[in-house]
Design a protein around this motif. Sequence first.
Motif, short mmCIF file in Angstrom:
data_model
loop_
_atom_site.label_atom_id
_atom_site.label_comp_id
_atom_site.label_asym_id
_atom_site.label_seq_id
_atom_site.Cartn_x
_atom_site.Cartn_y
_atom_site.Cartn_z
N GLY A 132 11.12 17.79 -38.79
CA GLY A 132 12.54 18.09 -38.58
C GLY A 132 12.79 19.52 -38.35
O GLY A 132 14.00 20.19 -38.05
N VAL A 133 12.28 20.62 -39.46
CA VAL A 133 12.66 21.99 -39.50
C VAL A 133 12.44 22.52 -38.69
O VAL A 133 13.19 24.17 -38.24
CB VAL A 133 12.05 21.91 -41.02
CG1 VAL A 133 12.02 24.31 -41.11
CG2 VAL A 133 13.24 22.04 -42.17
N GLY A 134 11.39 22.22 -37.82
CA GLY A 134 10.77 22.90 -36.57
C GLY A 134 11.45 22.59 -35.23
O GLY A 134 12.06 23.54 -34.60
N LEU A 135 12.04 21.74 -35.08
CA LEU A 135 12.91 20.81 -33.97
C LEU A 135 14.78 21.35 -34.76
O LEU A 135 15.15 21.64 -33.40
CB LEU A 135 13.14 19.40 -34.01
CG LEU A 135 11.67 18.60 -33.22
CD1 LEU A 135 12.21 17.54 -33.19
CD2 LEU A 135 11.85 19.65 -32.16
N ILE A 136 15.13 21.23 -35.68
CA ILE A 136 16.21 21.92 -35.70
C ILE A 136 16.13 23.60 -35.12
O ILE A 136 16.94 24.64 -35.06
CB ILE A 136 16.12 22.18 -37.74
CG1 ILE A 136 16.95 20.59 -37.57
CG2 ILE A 136 17.83 22.53 -37.96
CD1 ILE A 136 17.60 20.22 -38.93
N GLY A 137 15.61 24.73 -36.41
CA GLY A 137 14.98 26.27 -35.88
C GLY A 137 14.83 26.35 -34.20
O GLY A 137 15.28 26.79 -34.22
N GLY A 138 13.82 25.57 -33.44
CA GLY A 138 13.94 25.71 -32.76
C GLY A 138 15.46 25.31 -31.29
O GLY A 138 14.89 25.97 -30.90
N GLY A 139 15.63 24.14 -31.72
CA GLY A 139 16.91 23.89 -31.14
C GLY A 139 18.45 25.32 -31.11
O GLY A 139 18.79 25.22 -30.27
N VAL A 140 17.85 25.40 -32.86
CA VAL A 140 18.90 26.09 -32.95
C VAL A 140 18.71 28.13 -31.89
O VAL A 140 19.49 28.65 -31.54
CB VAL A 140 19.26 27.21 -34.46
CG1 VAL A 140 19.80 28.05 -34.90
CG2 VAL A 140 19.46 25.86 -35.19
#
Length: 144
Positions: A132-140
Amino acid sequence: MDAMTTHPWTTILLGALLLSLITVESGGWFLTRVGRGAIPANTLQKNFFRAGHAHAAVLLMLSLVVIPLLDTVALPLGVDLVARFGIPTAALLMPAGFFLSVLGREPARPGRAFALLWIGATSLTLGLAAAGVGLIGGGVAQLP
């Protein structure tokens, strides 16, 4: 590798997870035998067998959804490994904790193997958090 390309290792892992669903299918057959009384089991065992079967199926399906998403972002190796393998590891450990902790004749309470459930729950939590954190950070990071 661009954000929409699936890595070959992801494809291999997804294939292995799909094949592992065959074990869930055979577990369903086992549950029908328990339900018909062909395999004797007390109430605790029946409940734990059902819970183990359900956790295996749901966590494998969740793995099949989450893992391909990880190829859409660039994550540090440690985060990627925890995100990629945390949920499938939980899909092994949590059902094992349910099934193995009630082996034997008429157990009155779960045995020591129940610890696998909590180790699996930890793996699930870490895998979900990393994904979750990785996908949010990667998306940002991909925002213009």
